[in-house]
Motif scaffolding. Structure first.
Motif, PDB file in Angstrom:
ATOM      1  N   LEU A 196       0.811  -1.211   0.000  1.00 38.26           N
ATOM      2  CA  LEU A 196       0.000   0.000   0.000  1.00 38.26           C
ATOM      3  C   LEU A 196       0.850   1.270   0.000  1.00 38.26           C
ATOM      4  O   LEU A 196       0.544   2.226  -0.716  1.00 38.26           O
ATOM      5  CB  LEU A 196      -0.926   0.020   1.210  1.00 38.26           C
ATOM      6  N   ALA A 197       1.897   1.267   0.806  1.00 40.59           N
ATOM      7  CA  ALA A 197       2.691   2.491   0.929  1.00 40.59           C
ATOM      8  C   ALA A 197       4.049   2.175   1.527  1.00 40.59           C
ATOM      9  O   ALA A 197       4.211   1.219   2.279  1.00 40.59           O
ATOM     10  CB  ALA A 197       1.981   3.507   1.821  1.00 40.59           C
ATOM     11  N   ILE A 198       5.029   2.984   1.153  1.00 42.31           N
ATOM     12  CA  ILE A 198       6.368   2.908   1.744  1.00 42.31           C
ATOM     13  C   ILE A 198       6.565   4.142   2.611  1.00 42.31           C
ATOM     14  O   ILE A 198       6.427   5.265   2.129  1.00 42.31           O
ATOM     15  CB  ILE A 198       7.463   2.842   0.672  1.00 42.31           C
ATOM     16  N   ASN A 199       6.853   3.913   3.873  1.00 44.45           N
ATOM     17  CA  ASN A 199       7.059   5.029   4.802  1.00 44.45           C
ATOM     18  C   ASN A 199       8.534   5.429   4.788  1.00 44.45           C
ATOM     19  O   ASN A 199       9.049   5.813   3.755  1.00 44.45           O
ATOM     20  CB  ASN A 199       6.545   4.653   6.173  1.00 44.45           C
ATOM     21  N   ASN A 200       9.218   5.321   5.914  1.00 47.87           N
ATOM     22  CA  ASN A 200      10.633   5.679   5.956  1.00 47.87           C
ATOM     23  C   ASN A 200      11.477   4.706   5.141  1.00 47.87           C
ATOM     24  O   ASN A 200      11.186   3.513   5.082  1.00 47.87           O
ATOM     25  CB  ASN A 200      11.137   5.679   7.394  1.00 47.87           C
ATOM     26  N   MET A 201      12.507   5.246   4.523  1.00 44.89           N
ATOM     27  CA  MET A 201      13.504   4.434   3.824  1.00 44.89           C
ATOM     28  C   MET A 201      14.887   4.855   4.306  1.00 44.89           C
ATOM     29  O   MET A 201      15.056   5.970   4.815  1.00 44.89           O
ATOM     30  CB  MET A 201      13.406   4.616   2.304  1.00 44.89           C
ATOM     31  N   GLY A 202      15.844   3.960   4.126  1.00 41.87           N
ATOM     32  CA  GLY A 202      17.169   4.325   4.608  1.00 41.87           C
ATOM     33  C   GLY A 202      18.271   3.488   4.003  1.00 41.87           C
ATOM     34  O   GLY A 202      18.024   2.441   3.392  1.00 41.87           O
ATOM     35  N   TRP A 203      19.470   3.993   4.149  1.00 40.46           N
ATOM     36  CA  TRP A 203      20.683   3.268   3.753  1.00 40.46           C
ATOM     37  C   TRP A 203      21.512   2.975   5.001  1.00 40.46           C
ATOM     38  O   TRP A 203      21.710   3.852   5.844  1.00 40.46           O
ATOM     39  CB  TRP A 203      21.511   4.100   2.782  1.00 40.46           C
ATOM     40  N   TYR A 204      21.989   1.754   5.087  1.00 37.19           N
ATOM     41  CA  TYR A 204      22.917   1.333   6.117  1.00 37.19           C
ATOM     42  C   TYR A 204      24.130   0.729   5.411  1.00 37.19           C
ATOM     43  O   TYR A 204      24.058   0.380   4.236  1.00 37.19           O
ATOM     44  CB  TYR A 204      22.283   0.298   7.044  1.00 37.19           C
TER      45      TYR A 204
ATOM     46  N   PRO B 142      33.792  -4.785   6.755  1.00 37.18           N
ATOM     47  CA  PRO B 142      34.294  -6.057   7.302  1.00 37.18           C
ATOM     48  C   PRO B 142      34.700  -5.912   8.763  1.00 37.18           C
ATOM     49  O   PRO B 142      35.434  -4.986   9.127  1.00 37.18           O
ATOM     50  CB  PRO B 142      35.496  -6.359   6.413  1.00 37.18           C
ATOM     51  N   GLY B 143      34.200  -6.807   9.592  1.00 37.59           N
ATOM     52  CA  GLY B 143      34.556  -6.802  11.000  1.00 37.59           C
ATOM     53  C   GLY B 143      33.874  -5.748  11.833  1.00 37.59           C
ATOM     54  O   GLY B 143      34.183  -5.593  13.021  1.00 37.59           O
ATOM     55  N   LYS B 144      32.933  -5.022  11.235  1.00 35.33           N
ATOM     56  CA  LYS B 144      32.249  -3.954  11.961  1.00 35.33           C
ATOM     57  C   LYS B 144      30.746  -4.192  11.951  1.00 35.33           C
ATOM     58  O   LYS B 144      30.225  -4.958  11.152  1.00 35.33           O
ATOM     59  CB  LYS B 144      32.569  -2.593  11.346  1.00 35.33           C
ATOM     60  N   GLN B 145      30.073  -3.509  12.870  1.00 39.28           N
ATOM     61  CA  GLN B 145      28.621  -3.605  12.920  1.00 39.28           C
ATOM     62  C   GLN B 145      27.985  -2.770  11.811  1.00 39.28           C
ATOM     63  O   GLN B 145      28.586  -1.803  11.328  1.00 39.28           O
ATOM     64  CB  GLN B 145      28.112  -3.126  14.287  1.00 39.28           C
ATOM     65  N   ARG B 146      26.779  -3.155  11.458  1.00 39.88           N
ATOM     66  CA  ARG B 146      26.033  -2.374  10.488  1.00 39.88           C
ATOM     67  C   ARG B 146      25.712  -1.006  11.080  1.00 39.88           C
ATOM     68  O   ARG B 146      25.302  -0.905  12.237  1.00 39.88           O
ATOM     69  CB  ARG B 146      24.744  -3.102  10.082  1.00 39.88           C
ATOM     70  N   GLU B 147      25.903   0.040  10.290  1.00 35.61           N
ATOM     71  CA  GLU B 147      25.679   1.389  10.785  1.00 35.61           C
ATOM     72  C   GLU B 147      24.793   2.191   9.849  1.00 35.61           C
ATOM     73  O   GLU B 147      24.760   1.961   8.631  1.00 35.61           O
ATOM     74  CB  GLU B 147      27.009   2.132  10.966  1.00 35.61           C
ATOM     75  N   LEU B 148      24.101   3.149  10.439  1.00 30.62           N
ATOM     76  CA  LEU B 148      23.229   4.027   9.673  1.00 30.62           C
ATOM     77  C   LEU B 148      24.052   4.962   8.791  1.00 30.62           C
ATOM     78  O   LEU B 148      25.067   5.510   9.230  1.00 30.62           O
ATOM     79  CB  LEU B 148      22.379   4.872  10.630  1.00 30.62           C
ATOM     80  N   VAL B 149      23.590   5.131   7.561  1.00 29.07           N
ATOM     81  CA  VAL B 149      24.198   6.107   6.657  1.00 29.07           C
ATOM     82  C   VAL B 149      23.275   7.315   6.511  1.00 29.07           C
ATOM     83  O   VAL B 149      23.676   8.452   6.739  1.00 29.07           O
ATOM     84  CB  VAL B 149      24.477   5.501   5.272  1.00 29.07           C
ATOM     85  N   ALA B 150      22.022   7.045   6.131  1.00 29.05           N
ATOM     86  CA  ALA B 150      21.070   8.136   5.937  1.00 29.05           C
ATOM     87  C   ALA B 150      19.666   7.562   5.901  1.00 29.05           C
ATOM     88  O   ALA B 150      19.468   6.401   5.523  1.00 29.05           O
ATOM     89  CB  ALA B 150      21.358   8.893   4.640  1.00 29.05           C
ATOM     90  N   THR B 151      18.693   8.382   6.304  1.00 31.26           N
ATOM     91  CA  THR B 151      17.292   7.987   6.218  1.00 31.26           C
ATOM     92  C   THR B 151      16.487   9.122   5.594  1.00 31.26           C
ATOM     93  O   THR B 151      16.888  10.293   5.640  1.00 31.26           O
ATOM     94  CB  THR B 151      16.706   7.666   7.602  1.00 31.26           C
ATOM     95  N   ILE B 152      15.340   8.756   5.031  1.00 35.74           N
ATOM     96  CA  ILE B 152      14.461   9.745   4.425  1.00 35.74           C
ATOM     97  C   ILE B 152      13.013   9.304   4.628  1.00 35.74           C
ATOM     98  O   ILE B 152      12.682   8.138   4.425  1.00 35.74           O
ATOM     99  CB  ILE B 152      14.786   9.940   2.922  1.00 35.74           C
TER     100      ILE B 152
ATOM    101  N   VAL C   6      29.540  -2.986   2.483  1.00 38.68           N
ATOM    102  CA  VAL C   6      28.328  -3.412   1.789  1.00 38.68           C
ATOM    103  C   VAL C   6      27.215  -2.458   2.214  1.00 38.68           C
ATOM    104  O   VAL C   6      26.996  -2.244   3.410  1.00 38.68           O
ATOM    105  CB  VAL C   6      27.950  -4.859   2.125  1.00 38.68           C
ATOM    106  N   TYR C   7      26.551  -1.881   1.237  1.00 40.36           N
ATOM    107  CA  TYR C   7      25.482  -0.915   1.499  1.00 40.36           C
ATOM    108  C   TYR C   7      24.125  -1.589   1.325  1.00 40.36           C
ATOM    109  O   TYR C   7      23.862  -2.221   0.295  1.00 40.36           O
ATOM    110  CB  TYR C   7      25.617   0.276   0.554  1.00 40.36           C
ATOM    111  N   TYR C   8      23.295  -1.441   2.344  1.00 40.11           N
ATOM    112  CA  TYR C   8      21.978  -2.051   2.364  1.00 40.11           C
ATOM    113  C   TYR C   8      20.898  -0.971   2.372  1.00 40.11           C
ATOM    114  O   TYR C   8      21.039   0.044   3.056  1.00 40.11           O
ATOM    115  CB  TYR C   8      21.792  -2.904   3.608  1.00 40.11           C
TER     116      TYR C   8
ATOM    117  N   GLN D 284      19.515  -7.072  -0.297  1.00 40.65           N
ATOM    118  CA  GLN D 284      20.630  -8.009  -0.149  1.00 40.65           C
ATOM    119  C   GLN D 284      21.979  -7.304  -0.061  1.00 40.65           C
ATOM    120  O   GLN D 284      22.971  -7.924   0.312  1.00 40.65           O
ATOM    121  CB  GLN D 284      20.637  -8.984  -1.322  1.00 40.65           C
ATOM    122  N   GLY D 285      22.011  -6.043  -0.408  1.00 41.91           N
ATOM    123  CA  GLY D 285      23.254  -5.278  -0.294  1.00 41.91           C
ATOM    124  C   GLY D 285      24.004  -5.154  -1.609  1.00 41.91           C
ATOM    125  O   GLY D 285      23.882  -6.006  -2.496  1.00 41.91           O
ATOM    126  N   THR D 286      24.772  -4.088  -1.704  1.00 40.49           N
ATOM    127  CA  THR D 286      25.637  -3.871  -2.866  1.00 40.49           C
ATOM    128  C   THR D 286      27.003  -3.414  -2.367  1.00 40.49           C
ATOM    129  O   THR D 286      27.089  -2.584  -1.456  1.00 40.49           O
ATOM    130  CB  THR D 286      25.020  -2.850  -3.841  1.00 40.49           C
TER     131      THR D 286
END
Length: 121
Positions: free
Chosen positions: A29-37, A41-51, A92-94, A113-115
């Motif tokens: 029906l709808a997409i609300n918030n979207m974001g990039w994380y 290697p060897g690090k936790q997933r982190e926030l890049v930006a949201t919209i 890897v950007y998700y 799946q990430g790029t």
């Protein structure tokens, strides 16, 4: 079912630019918030930006002034323009999206799946 597919990752030299895309497909029906994380290697997933759907934007301090997030609601697509890339941007950007599938008040979070983005000389 909702699918998110990222594209645009590549090998680029320091100081270069890349543009990532995230396309949502499926029945919803709808997409609300979207974001990039991102996850290096060897690090936790982190926030890049949201919209948000309305265009409110938030950036991690590490990418402010270099990255630009945007979205096309009509095409259910989100973008990340990355300029002045640094070696520490290698990861890897998700993409992620908060989606209302069956009811507007009931949402789920989906991930792509990430790029791979590699910044190296």
């Amino acid at each position: 079912q909702v699918h998110l597919v990222e594209s645009g990752g590549n090998l680029v030299q320091p100081g270069g630019s890349l543009r990532l895309s995230c396309a949502a497909s499926g029945s919803f029906l709808a997409i609300n918030n979207m974001g990039w994380y991102r996850q290096a290697p060897g690090k936790q997933r982190e926030l890049v930006a949201t919209i948000t759907r309305g265009g409110d934007i938030n950036y991690a301090d590490s990418v402010k002034g270099r990255f630009t997030i945007s979205r096309d609601n009509a095409e259910s697509t989100m973008y990340l323009q990355m300029n002045s890339l640094k070696t520490e941007d290698t990861a890897v950007y998700y993409c992620t999206a908060n989606v209302a599938v069956h009811f507007i008040w009931q949402t789920n979070n989906y991930w792509g799946q990430g790029t791979q983005v590699t910044v190296s000389s």
